[in-house]
Design a protein around this motif. Structure first.
Motif, PDB file in Angstrom:
ATOM      1  N   UNK A 218       0.846  -1.188   0.000  1.00 56.86           N
ATOM      2  CA  UNK A 218       0.000   0.000   0.000  1.00 56.86           C
ATOM      3  C   UNK A 218       0.883   1.240   0.000  1.00 56.86           C
ATOM      4  N   UNK A 219       0.565   2.190  -0.862  1.00 60.35           N
ATOM      5  CA  UNK A 219       1.280   3.456  -0.913  1.00 60.35           C
ATOM      6  C   UNK A 219       0.320   4.602  -0.738  1.00 60.35           C
ATOM      7  N   UNK A 220       0.845   5.754  -0.372  1.00 63.35           N
ATOM      8  CA  UNK A 220       0.018   6.942  -0.201  1.00 63.35           C
ATOM      9  C   UNK A 220       0.938   8.168  -0.302  1.00 63.35           C
ATOM     10  N   UNK A 221       0.387   9.328  -0.717  1.00 63.39           N
ATOM     11  CA  UNK A 221      -1.018   9.543  -1.086  1.00 63.39           C
ATOM     12  C   UNK A 221      -1.242   9.351  -2.586  1.00 63.39           C
ATOM     13  N   UNK A 222      -2.484   9.062  -2.920  1.00 60.17           N
ATOM     14  CA  UNK A 222      -2.930   9.008  -4.307  1.00 60.17           C
ATOM     15  C   UNK A 222      -4.197   9.857  -4.393  1.00 60.17           C
ATOM     16  N   UNK A 223      -4.020  11.173  -4.314  1.00 60.65           N
ATOM     17  CA  UNK A 223      -5.152  12.093  -4.323  1.00 60.65           C
ATOM     18  C   UNK A 223      -5.386  12.567  -5.753  1.00 60.65           C
ATOM     19  N   UNK A 224      -6.582  12.407  -6.232  1.00 61.82           N
ATOM     20  CA  UNK A 224      -6.934  12.816  -7.585  1.00 61.82           C
ATOM     21  C   UNK A 224      -8.020  13.882  -7.497  1.00 61.82           C
ATOM     22  N   UNK A 225      -7.797  15.014  -8.156  1.00 60.32           N
ATOM     23  CA  UNK A 225      -8.786  16.092  -8.183  1.00 60.32           C
ATOM     24  C   UNK A 225      -9.703  15.894  -9.378  1.00 60.32           C
ATOM     25  N   UNK A 226     -10.994  15.822  -9.131  1.00 58.94           N
ATOM     26  CA  UNK A 226     -11.962  15.614 -10.209  1.00 58.94           C
ATOM     27  C   UNK A 226     -13.149  16.548 -10.065  1.00 58.94           C
ATOM     28  N   UNK A 227     -13.790  16.811 -11.166  1.00 55.83           N
ATOM     29  CA  UNK A 227     -15.099  17.469 -11.209  1.00 55.83           C
ATOM     30  C   UNK A 227     -15.990  16.609 -12.081  1.00 55.83           C
ATOM     31  N   UNK A 228     -17.079  16.163 -11.493  1.00 53.97           N
ATOM     32  CA  UNK A 228     -17.997  15.237 -12.181  1.00 53.97           C
ATOM     33  C   UNK A 228     -17.262  14.000 -12.677  1.00 53.97           C
ATOM     34  N   UNK A 230     -14.293  13.746 -13.838  1.00 54.71           N
ATOM     35  CA  UNK A 230     -13.229  14.016 -14.806  1.00 54.71           C
ATOM     36  C   UNK A 230     -12.025  14.617 -14.093  1.00 54.71           C
ATOM     37  N   UNK A 231     -10.871  14.049 -14.345  1.00 60.33           N
ATOM     38  CA  UNK A 231      -9.650  14.458 -13.650  1.00 60.33           C
ATOM     39  C   UNK A 231      -9.146  15.796 -14.171  1.00 60.33           C
ATOM     40  N   UNK A 232      -8.701  16.647 -13.230  1.00 58.94           N
ATOM     41  CA  UNK A 232      -8.119  17.921 -13.603  1.00 58.94           C
ATOM     42  C   UNK A 232      -6.672  17.718 -14.034  1.00 58.94           C
ATOM     43  N   UNK A 233      -6.237  18.534 -14.965  1.00 57.42           N
ATOM     44  CA  UNK A 233      -4.871  18.482 -15.479  1.00 57.42           C
ATOM     45  C   UNK A 233      -3.985  19.412 -14.651  1.00 57.42           C
ATOM     46  N   UNK A 234      -2.833  18.915 -14.227  1.00 58.22           N
ATOM     47  CA  UNK A 234      -1.926  19.710 -13.418  1.00 58.22           C
ATOM     48  C   UNK A 234      -1.284  20.812 -14.256  1.00 58.22           C
ATOM     49  N   UNK A 235      -1.331  22.040 -13.729  1.00 59.23           N
ATOM     50  CA  UNK A 235      -0.638  23.172 -14.358  1.00 59.23           C
ATOM     51  C   UNK A 235       0.724  23.357 -13.705  1.00 59.23           C
ATOM     52  N   UNK A 236       0.713  23.468 -12.394  1.00 59.63           N
ATOM     53  CA  UNK A 236       1.941  23.581 -11.620  1.00 59.63           C
ATOM     54  C   UNK A 236       1.658  23.020 -10.237  1.00 59.63           C
ATOM     55  N   UNK A 237       2.491  23.384  -9.268  1.00 54.04           N
ATOM     56  CA  UNK A 237       2.428  22.729  -7.969  1.00 54.04           C
ATOM     57  C   UNK A 237       1.146  22.998  -7.193  1.00 54.04           C
ATOM     58  N   UNK A 238       0.470  24.105  -7.465  1.00 52.75           N
ATOM     59  CA  UNK A 238      -0.741  24.426  -6.702  1.00 52.75           C
ATOM     60  C   UNK A 238      -1.956  24.694  -7.580  1.00 52.75           C
ATOM     61  N   UNK A 239      -1.813  24.480  -8.883  1.00 50.66           N
ATOM     62  CA  UNK A 239      -2.926  24.780  -9.786  1.00 50.66           C
ATOM     63  C   UNK A 239      -3.198  23.602 -10.731  1.00 50.66           C
ATOM     64  N   UNK A 240      -4.476  23.276 -10.870  1.00 53.73           N
ATOM     65  CA  UNK A 240      -4.918  22.267 -11.829  1.00 53.73           C
ATOM     66  C   UNK A 240      -6.115  22.828 -12.578  1.00 53.73           C
ATOM     67  N   UNK A 241      -6.343  22.329 -13.787  1.00 54.72           N
ATOM     68  CA  UNK A 241      -7.391  22.935 -14.601  1.00 54.72           C
ATOM     69  C   UNK A 241      -8.247  21.881 -15.277  1.00 54.72           C
ATOM     70  N   UNK A 242      -9.434  22.322 -15.657  1.00 56.14           N
ATOM     71  CA  UNK A 242     -10.316  21.512 -16.484  1.00 56.14           C
ATOM     72  C   UNK A 242     -11.138  22.459 -17.337  1.00 56.14           C
ATOM     73  N   UNK A 243     -11.312  22.145 -18.615  1.00 57.57           N
ATOM     74  CA  UNK A 243     -12.118  22.944 -19.533  1.00 57.57           C
ATOM     75  C   UNK A 243     -13.441  22.234 -19.767  1.00 57.57           C
ATOM     76  N   UNK A 244     -14.533  22.966 -19.583  1.00 59.78           N
ATOM     77  CA  UNK A 244     -15.860  22.362 -19.673  1.00 59.78           C
ATOM     78  C   UNK A 244     -16.804  23.242 -20.471  1.00 59.78           C
ATOM     79  N   UNK A 245     -17.695  22.620 -21.222  1.00 58.88           N
ATOM     80  CA  UNK A 245     -18.824  23.313 -21.818  1.00 58.88           C
ATOM     81  C   UNK A 245     -19.951  23.317 -20.799  1.00 58.88           C
ATOM     82  N   UNK A 246     -20.369  24.503 -20.385  1.00 55.20           N
ATOM     83  CA  UNK A 246     -21.314  24.609 -19.283  1.00 55.20           C
ATOM     84  C   UNK A 246     -22.522  25.445 -19.672  1.00 55.20           C
TER      85      UNK A 246
END
Length: 677
Positions: A218-228, A230-246
């Motif tokens: 067992x390993x840790x951490x495996x934290x994944x940021x998602x919205x609905x 869908x995984x967010x794409x990492x931009x840098x160390x503190x920012x991740x992004x996702x593009x959505x049609x809303x």
């Protein structure tokens, strides 16, 4: 992550002899003289053995060596026995699987002659897990981290990490017969010998713990940021992004975000439900949502294709706000300033209508404002006095010819100020097109606020948003700093020149000389800073004898990271810590300007700063009172007023540097040194 393969280890049976019963040929009599140390072995070992194989009557064929976990063969070695009476030496590997307890394996040796007559001997072999002192996590980029033994089979490393650390775990040879083992990643599981990199990831960069259990894998951490989902794409160390049609009314379900209950939610783009889900509140379109795990909020802006949208001549598109005295999630922690990459995109709330909401004292200053609206996220087209009219009697549009304020910059009317906690909705109406914009500012009452109090050394800290807290504290050098209402000291980044943290005692102590200081605690980003003030909380200035405060303005330095550079903005200077009478210092890690980690306070490739006697213009260290470079300072910086990187020098990413200013010989005879720690 688990690799589930649970196989019981069993005791072995006695030696077995079998022979063919064909009377037409000689069956033979295979014999083995076995030399092997089988009293103990470890998972991952190669068990050595030597077998003298013989048969007085029939030529030999093969020696088969098998290792059983229970009834299953887990390792096998087949040796051609061409020479009768010879010694055959080899090794058999003990495989290393997840979730197999220590126990006893069976080692079976089968010697067979060419007439298929066999001699079988079995041995019990106690197998246990290696007890490593440490393991090595080797990242994809070659960086190595040491995972120290925390308890049996558990290895951890706690330090500053990027948000994602893809790597493999290297276990050293253990014992006399051990092998180096490499744990990789395959089918969403950690496994010995797998080719993939283990995708360790945290919700944000900074100080956190990576762990690995050598028994369960067992390993840790495996934290994944998602919205609905869908995984967010990492931009840098503190920012991740996702593009959505809303579309307005769409339901968004964020998951994996740290301390999500404390996140600030932009009311122009979202309505938050009790369960934390969000209802999209702007008009239909394509949007980029950037999750800022450092400041804990979602930044949203409209897209045109894959690029930030711009204002079109007919009034469609997007409108942007850039300038001073505003910031999300709070102006105190994350001001926009004149850094165009920080521009705020007004929410399209109707046809050619754009809106941004501010709260006095939280996301907008109450006593002064100085920002303007632009056509794009950057310099170029902007709304000036000829294209923008304000209907408000509080917020006016600058016009150098009529009111003396910079063209297009918004300002507060004389004698006016915004209410602390007051909600103000700024709306831009472009129904008449890009050259006929109308600004309205509507007061929507007071924001409902239930304070979560925090005390420091018995003094209640002031907050308007339950994120940023301030208190003026009279404190002695070396005194203990204690919080009530905030317990996460082990996760707190504290300014290293003002505070010292003892991990063993979980204790924070104050480092500079005794006096009055203003402490600022950001509960969301878990940062603690300080500056020198008088008893009334006003910024200190430098005394003629060299005591007091030294302030720095400029670029290439910042705190708590390079996302917070003071620039040349008076009132926003950083206060150096007076760590001994008339001795001041500034310590930080070198890092990139964009995407820097908390603690990255020197830019690796660019420095341009100056030291002042006060928080702003006035007395400064230049001319006859310029600081003299001593020690190794010239190895890193040059200058006698404004300091820059020395010619041909760049700082080393991840390394720690310290600037020390010594005024013990007087303000006009000060020295500056810079060292790599």
């Amino acid at each position: 992550m688990k690799y589930n393969r649970i196989l019981p280890l069993a005791f072995a049976s006695a030696a077995i002899l079998t022979a063919c019963s064909d009377d037409n040929y000689l069956a033979g009599d295979p014999e083995m003289n076995i030399n092997a140390t089988l009293d103990r072995a470890f998972f991952g070992d190669s068990i050595p053995f030597t077998v003298k194989a013989s048969d007085p009557d029939v030529a030999l064929s093969t020696l088969r060596v098998e290792l059983f976990f229970g009834e299953e063969v887990v390792s096998e070695k087949v040796i051609r026995t061409k020479e009768n009476g010879a010694d055959y030496t080899d090794k058999i590997f003990v495989p290393y699987y997840a979730n197999i307890p220590d126990g006893t394996a069976t080692l079976r040796m089968t010697l067979q002659n060419i007439h298929f007559t066999k001699k079988i001997e079995e041995f019990n072999v106690p197998i246990s897990h290696p007890d490593y002192r440490s393991l090595t996590l080797r990242a994809e980029d070659g960086t190595e981290y040491t995972l120290d033994r925390s308890e049996k089979n558990l290895y951890i490393c706690t330090q500053r990490f990027p948000q994602e650390v893809k790597g493999k775990i290297i276990a050293p040879k253990y014992g006399e017969n051990g092998n180096e083992l490499i744990f990789g990643y395959e089918n969403s599981a950690i496994k010995v010998g797998a080719e993939g990199y283990i995708p360790f990831s945290n919700s944000s960069a900074g100080k956190y713990t990576i762990s690995f259990n050598s028994a369960t894998f067992e390993g840790a951490p495996f934290v994944v940021l998602t919205i609905n989902g869908d995984r967010l794409e990492t931009i840098d160390e503190t920012h991740s992004k996702i593009d959505l049609n809303l579309t307005k009314g769409d339901l968004l379900t964020p998951a994996g975000f740290p301390n999500y209950d404390d996140w600030w939610i932009d009311p122009d783009y979202f309505i938050q439900n009790e369960d934390g889900s969000l209802i999209f509140n702007a008009q239909q379109g394509r949007y980029r949502i950037i999750a800022d795990t450092g400041f804990q909020y979602f930044r949203v802006y409209k897209l045109s294709g894959n690029d930030p949208a711009t204002t079109q001549t007919d009034g469609t598109g997007a409108v942007w706000a850039i300038g001073d005295n505003i910031g999300f999630p709070s102006v105190s922690s994350n001001k926009v300033g004149w850094t165009t990459e920080n521009a705020l995109c007004l929410a399209p709330v109707g046809e050619k209508t754009y809106q941004i909401t501010f709260v006095g004292g939280k996301t907008i200053d109450t006593n002064a404002i100085n920002f303007k609206f632009f056509h794009q996220m950057g310099w170029g087209g902007e709304f000036g006095p000829s294209t923008l009219v304000s209907t408000s009697d509080i917020v006016l549009v600058g016009n150098t010819e009529t009111n003396g304020h910079d063209n297009g910059n918004l300002f507060l009317a004389d004698g006016k100020q915004l209410e602390e906690g007051g909600i103000y909705v700024f709306t831009i109406d472009l129904q008449g097109g890009i050259n006929d914009a109308i600004l309205s500012v509507d007061y929507k009452g007071q924001q409902q606020f239930e304070e979560k109090p925090i005390w420091v050394n018995g003094i209640r800290m002031w907050t308007s948003d339950n994120a940023s807290y301030e208190a003026t504290v009279e404190i002695n050098q070396g005194a203990k700093v204690e919080f009530d209402g905030f317990a996460a000291l082990s996760e707190l980044w504290s300014d290293p020149d003002y505070f010292s943290y003892d991990e063993n005692k979980n204790m924070l102590t104050f480092s500079p000389v005794s006096g009055n200081y203003k402490f600022t605690l950001n509960r969301n980003s878990k940062t603690l800073s300080a500056k020198r003030v008088d008893a009334d909380g006003n910024d200190m200035t430098l005394d003629a004898d060299g005591n007091g405060a030294i302030w720095v303005l400029g670029w290439g330095i910042g705190s708590p990271s390079l996302n917070n550079q003071p620039g040349w903005n008076p009132g926003q200077a950083y206060c150096l810590a007076e760590i001994a009478p008339k001795i001041y210092q500034f310590t930080g890690v070198a890092g990139p300007e964009n995407g820097s980690l908390v603690g990255d306070r020197f830019r690796v490739d660019y420095l341009d700063f100056k030291f002042f006697h006060q928080n702003g213009w006035g007395g400064e260290f230049s001319g006859d009172s310029a600081l003299k470079l001593i020690g190794t300072a010239s190895d890193f910086i040059k200058g006698d007023g404004n300091f820059n990187l020395a010619d041909g020098v760049t700082l080393e990413t991840g390394e720690t540097y310290r600037i020390t200013i010594d005024l013990s010989e007087g303000v006009s005879a000060g020295t500056i040194n810079m060292v790599k720690l």
